[in-house]
Each structure stands twice: as structure tokens, then as C-alpha cells.
Design an enzyme around this catalytic site. Structure first.
Site, PDB file in Angstrom:
ATOM      1  N   SER A 105     -32.862  43.251 -15.597  1.00 38.71           N
ATOM      2  CA  SER A 105     -32.632  43.633 -16.981  1.00 38.71           C
ATOM      3  C   SER A 105     -31.404  42.938 -17.571  1.00 38.71           C
ATOM      4  O   SER A 105     -31.474  42.282 -18.608  1.00 38.71           O
ATOM      5  CB  SER A 105     -32.471  45.150 -17.060  1.00 38.71           C
ATOM      6  OG  SER A 105     -32.159  45.554 -18.374  1.00 38.71           O
ATOM      7  N   GLN A 106     -30.256  43.058 -16.902  1.00 36.20           N
ATOM      8  CA  GLN A 106     -29.042  42.432 -17.415  1.00 36.20           C
ATOM      9  C   GLN A 106     -29.080  40.916 -17.245  1.00 36.20           C
ATOM     10  O   GLN A 106     -28.667  40.174 -18.148  1.00 36.20           O
ATOM     11  CB  GLN A 106     -27.813  43.007 -16.708  1.00 36.20           C
ATOM     12  CG  GLN A 106     -27.500  44.445 -17.065  1.00 36.20           C
ATOM     13  CD  GLN A 106     -27.029  44.610 -18.503  1.00 36.20           C
ATOM     14  OE1 GLN A 106     -26.588  43.672 -19.152  1.00 36.20           O
ATOM     15  NE2 GLN A 106     -27.134  45.826 -19.011  1.00 36.20           N
ATOM     16  N   GLU A 128     -22.441  58.968 -13.624  1.00 35.22           N
ATOM     17  CA  GLU A 128     -23.788  58.993 -13.057  1.00 35.22           C
ATOM     18  C   GLU A 128     -24.004  60.227 -12.187  1.00 35.22           C
ATOM     19  O   GLU A 128     -25.045  60.886 -12.263  1.00 35.22           O
ATOM     20  CB  GLU A 128     -24.018  57.734 -12.213  1.00 35.22           C
ATOM     21  CG  GLU A 128     -24.101  56.444 -13.005  1.00 35.22           C
ATOM     22  CD  GLU A 128     -24.078  55.219 -12.132  1.00 35.22           C
ATOM     23  OE1 GLU A 128     -24.334  54.123 -12.658  1.00 35.22           O
ATOM     24  OE2 GLU A 128     -23.803  55.337 -10.917  1.00 35.22           O
ATOM     25  N   ARG A 150     -34.271  33.903  -5.748  1.00 33.17           N
ATOM     26  CA  ARG A 150     -35.159  33.582  -4.643  1.00 33.17           C
ATOM     27  C   ARG A 150     -36.548  33.339  -5.212  1.00 33.17           C
ATOM     28  O   ARG A 150     -36.937  33.945  -6.232  1.00 33.17           O
ATOM     29  CB  ARG A 150     -35.188  34.705  -3.605  1.00 33.17           C
ATOM     30  CG  ARG A 150     -35.767  36.011  -4.133  1.00 33.17           C
ATOM     31  CD  ARG A 150     -35.805  37.067  -3.033  1.00 33.17           C
ATOM     32  NE  ARG A 150     -36.334  38.325  -3.530  1.00 33.17           N
ATOM     33  CZ  ARG A 150     -37.635  38.615  -3.616  1.00 33.17           C
ATOM     34  NH1 ARG A 150     -38.540  37.724  -3.236  1.00 33.17           N
ATOM     35  NH2 ARG A 150     -38.038  39.787  -4.083  1.00 33.17           N
ATOM     36  N   SER A 192     -39.141  38.577 -10.702  1.00 34.61           N
ATOM     37  CA  SER A 192     -38.114  38.014 -11.578  1.00 34.61           C
ATOM     38  C   SER A 192     -38.253  36.510 -11.699  1.00 34.61           C
ATOM     39  O   SER A 192     -37.998  35.929 -12.756  1.00 34.61           O
ATOM     40  CB  SER A 192     -36.716  38.373 -11.050  1.00 34.61           C
ATOM     41  OG  SER A 192     -36.488  39.754 -11.124  1.00 34.61           O
ATOM     42  N   GLY A 195     -30.250  46.053 -20.440  1.00 30.39           N
ATOM     43  CA  GLY A 195     -30.436  44.651 -20.790  1.00 30.39           C
ATOM     44  C   GLY A 195     -31.338  44.422 -21.979  1.00 30.39           C
ATOM     45  O   GLY A 195     -31.070  43.544 -22.809  1.00 30.39           O
ATOM     46  N   HIS A 208     -20.532  44.994 -13.178  1.00 31.67           N
ATOM     47  CA  HIS A 208     -20.110  46.307 -12.678  1.00 31.67           C
ATOM     48  C   HIS A 208     -19.090  46.038 -11.583  1.00 31.67           C
ATOM     49  O   HIS A 208     -19.227  45.077 -10.811  1.00 31.67           O
ATOM     50  CB  HIS A 208     -21.320  47.070 -12.135  1.00 31.67           C
ATOM     51  CG  HIS A 208     -21.003  48.422 -11.553  1.00 31.67           C
ATOM     52  ND1 HIS A 208     -20.044  49.264 -12.082  1.00 31.67           N
ATOM     53  CD2 HIS A 208     -21.528  49.077 -10.484  1.00 31.67           C
ATOM     54  CE1 HIS A 208     -20.002  50.385 -11.372  1.00 31.67           C
ATOM     55  NE2 HIS A 208     -20.877  50.285 -10.386  1.00 31.67           N
ATOM     56  N   SER A 214     -30.114  74.920 -34.993  1.00 31.60           N
ATOM     57  CA  SER A 214     -30.055  76.204 -35.694  1.00 31.60           C
ATOM     58  C   SER A 214     -28.783  76.971 -35.329  1.00 31.60           C
ATOM     59  O   SER A 214     -28.142  76.715 -34.296  1.00 31.60           O
ATOM     60  CB  SER A 214     -31.270  77.055 -35.318  1.00 31.60           C
ATOM     61  OG  SER A 214     -31.168  77.492 -33.973  1.00 31.60           O
TER      62      SER A 214
END
Length: 357
Positions: free
Chosen positions: A26-27, A193, A47, A52, A132, A106, A250
Site C-alpha cells: 500500500s505505502q 494500535e 522479489r 506486488s 497508501g 515506521h 442525540s
């Protein structure tokens, strides 16, 4: 905190440098495409044969091995935490150039010293605060996703500039570029997390579901009230903050919030949170997780299997089939790839008696 803005995607000093991005989840995909569109010279290291790799080919890349990508001027490792140390050790470490810069999205591997770059290599971080696909779609829409940037090693005095220009190149300057450090990003991310976003929330939802079902209420009703309508509240918080969320519900719901929430999150809960934070800051959680991975993830797989068999999952699967605005799980999994979906990109109709008219 130092917050910067830049209404441009010009990557400045990154122009003219060869950039290697290792990983195309994703990133990885978002960073690679955005930087390419910003005029950077990018290669993708993967690889061969995986999903991917096929995706990268479809996006117009000619992927190289991670070892080849590691020989670039600026290298970004966008691989899962548990795989990053091995990939670095086997394919990256021996191929880094002395004056290179090594980046991460990260801080886990660097902060807990599972990756230790040579002294002559700059180490930086650019961490978008969104998945991502949002980083990519906001870039394409002329906007951006806020990013955290940090430096762990700066032998040449330009690591912060590289991080800032990387963030600008992926579109973050249009939103906000926020300086932090590897320790703060890593430890707050893990705590969020575990104690709130994933661990705390899933345990709270499951406990609420079980409480209602045990009291004789229909599991479908329990699912709606404890899980389904959670998105309505989270979306309001995401868009308006906690006070804004309360303005959107409410008065009955607000009063219940004010008077009952603290009976759920008690001092005992806060003590458990402090203990979780201690486990993170001491490195105990990181060692536990990496040992679990080295053992083949037996407990991880057991937890996952037990969670899949919980009654809430079967009830939810049936009820979601009546909601055409929700993507089937198989499609959502492909869409999310390797990054958790924490954004509110799929709005739902406002239902539920607690919503304000």
C-alpha cells in the site's frame, strides 16, 4: 512541534538522485507513483513472482531486486516490520553506498535496533498518517496527507532535508509535514494500535456483543448496536473531534456518554494502558513479536483462527450482505493490500436512534 507546509510537490534536492523503493504494498506503491509523478528517478525493488511484482509491472515499472535497489542514492524500505530486518540483513546492508540515505515509513526496526545502518549512512523517516491508497488519491486530487518526518542518523547534515523533500514529493506539503523522532513515532503508534485503535476497540466491541447476547438479545441487534454503528461515531470523531461527535448525536446518547463512559474505562483500565506502554518502551513487546515471527507465528495464527470463529463474524457477514455500499471482504482485502484501513473513505447512511435529527 514544528509543522511545515509547502504548496508544491517539487522534491528539491531529491532531483538528480537515484531513489530505490523496496516493497510495493500500500505505502510502497503510493510513494513510488507519487515521487515518479513529482519528477524523481525511482526504481522499485521486489522479489519476482509475487502479487506486488505483477502490480508493479501493470503500473509501468521494471522492478529490480531489492539488492539492486539498495545501491541507490536514497533507499526507502517499505516492508512489513517483521520482514524488514531479514531483508535489510540479506539484501540491503552490503549494498548501501557510504553516502546513501536510508528511509522508513515506521520507526520500529530502527528504534528497537533490528536495523543498524553504517555510520556513514543517513537514516530518516517519512510516515504518512493515512493508508497508501489515500496518499495516492489525495496526491492525484491536488491535495495531500499529513506526514511525520524524523531523523535517526545524520552523518552528512542533510537527512532532515531529504526527509522533508521526500514528504513534499509525495504530496504531504499540501497538508502538513510534522517533525518528530523515531522513538515518539514508534512508541505512540504501537500504543495506539494496542490500547485503543485495534486491541482496545476490538475487545470492547466483542465484549459488548457478548454481553447483549448473553442477556438474551438477538445477535443481530447486538451486532448493529456494538459494531455496525461504531463507524458512524468514528467518522464523526475523525471529521469533528470528540466534542464535534457529541454535537452530532442525540442528547440521550450524550448523557449516556458523559455518565457511563468512565465506568467502562476505569482506573484499572488506565493501569493496564500504562503497563502496555511500559512493555512498548522497554522493548518487551518488540522482542515478543519478533520471537513470535521467528517461531513461525503459532500464537498469532491461533489468535486469528479463534477470532474468525467468533459468532460476531458469522452474524456480521450475513448482515453486511444486505448492505450494498460495503465492499465484500475479498475486495476490501485486495484494496487494503498490506496497510490497515484507518480512513473513513466509505461513508455510510446515517442510521441508528442515537443520531441527532
Amino acid at each position: 512541534m514544528n509543522v511545515q507546509h509547502a504548496q508544491t510537490t517539487d522534491p528539491g534536492s531529491l532531483r538528480g538522485k537515484r531513489i530505490g523503493i523496496i516493497g510495493y504494498g500500500s505505502q510502497g506503491r503510493a510513494h513510488a507513483l507519487n515521487l515518479r509523478d513529482s519528477g524523481c528517478d525511482v526504481v522499485v525493488g521486489l522479489r519476482t513472482g509475487g502479487a506486488s511484482y505483477v502490480k508493479a509491472i501493470a503500473d509501468g515499472w521494471s522492478p529490480v531486486s531489492p539488492a539492486v535497489a539498495a545501491a541507490c542514492d536514497v533507499v526507502m524500505m517499505l516492508t512489513p516490520d517483521e520482514e524488514t530486518p531479514r531483508i535489510y540483513r540479506e539484501q540491503v546492508a552490503s549494498n548501501l553506498k557510504p553516502g546513501a540515505a536510508l528511509g522508513f515509513a515506521h520507526g520500529f526496526a530502527v528504534h528497537f535496533k533490528y536495523v543498524q545502518a553504517p555510520p556513514a549512512v543517513s537514516v530518516f523517516m517519512v510516515a504518512p498518517k493515512g493508508p497508501g491508497r489515500l496518499v495516492r488519491s489525495e496526491y492525484e486530487g491536488g491535495r495531500g496527507v499529513p506526514c511525520l518526518i524524523a531523523v535517526a542518523q545524520d552523518p552528512h547534515g542533510d537527512a532532515l532535508e531529504i526527509a522533508r523533500n521526500w514528504a513534499i514529493g509525495i504530496g504531504a506539503g499540501r497538508a502538513a509535514i510534522i517533525e518528530t523522532n523515531f522513538r515518539e513515532e514508534t512508541e505512540t503508534d504501537l500504543f495506539g494500535e494496542q490500547a485503543v485503535l485495534c486491541g482496545g476497540l476490538s475487545a470492547l466491541v466483542t465484549a459488548g456483543f457478548e454481553t447483549l447476547v448473553a442477556a438474551g438479545y438477538a445477535p443481530e441487534m447486538a451486532y448493529f448496536e456494538c459494531l455496525h454503528e461504531m463507524k458512524l461515531i468514528v467518522d464523526l470523531m475523525y471529521e469533528r473531534g470528540i466534542t464535534g461527535m457529541r454535537d452530532g448525536i442525540s442528547n440521550t446518547a450524550k448523557y449516556g456518554d458523559y455518565t457511563r463512559g468512565s465506568r467502562i474505562v476505569t482506573e484499572q483500565t488506565r493501569q493496564a494502558m500504562r503497563q502496555i506502554l511500559d512493555e512498548i518502551t522497554s522493548g518487551s513487546f518488540a522482542r515478543e513479536w519478533m520471537a513470535e515471527c521467528e517461531a513461525g507465528k503459532p500464537r498469532f495464527d491461533q489468535f486469528r483462527s479463534e477470532g474468525q470463529r467468533h459468532r460476531i463474524e458469522a452474524v456480521g457477514e450475513e448482515l453486511r450482505s444486505y448492505m450494498p455500499w460495503i465492499a465484500p471482504a475479498s475486495e476490501a482485502k485486495k484494496r487494503d493490500s498490506r496497510s490497515p484501513n484507518l480512513d473513513a473513505s466509505h461513508a455510510m447512511p446515517e442510521v441508528g436512534a442515537f443520531m441527532r435529527d
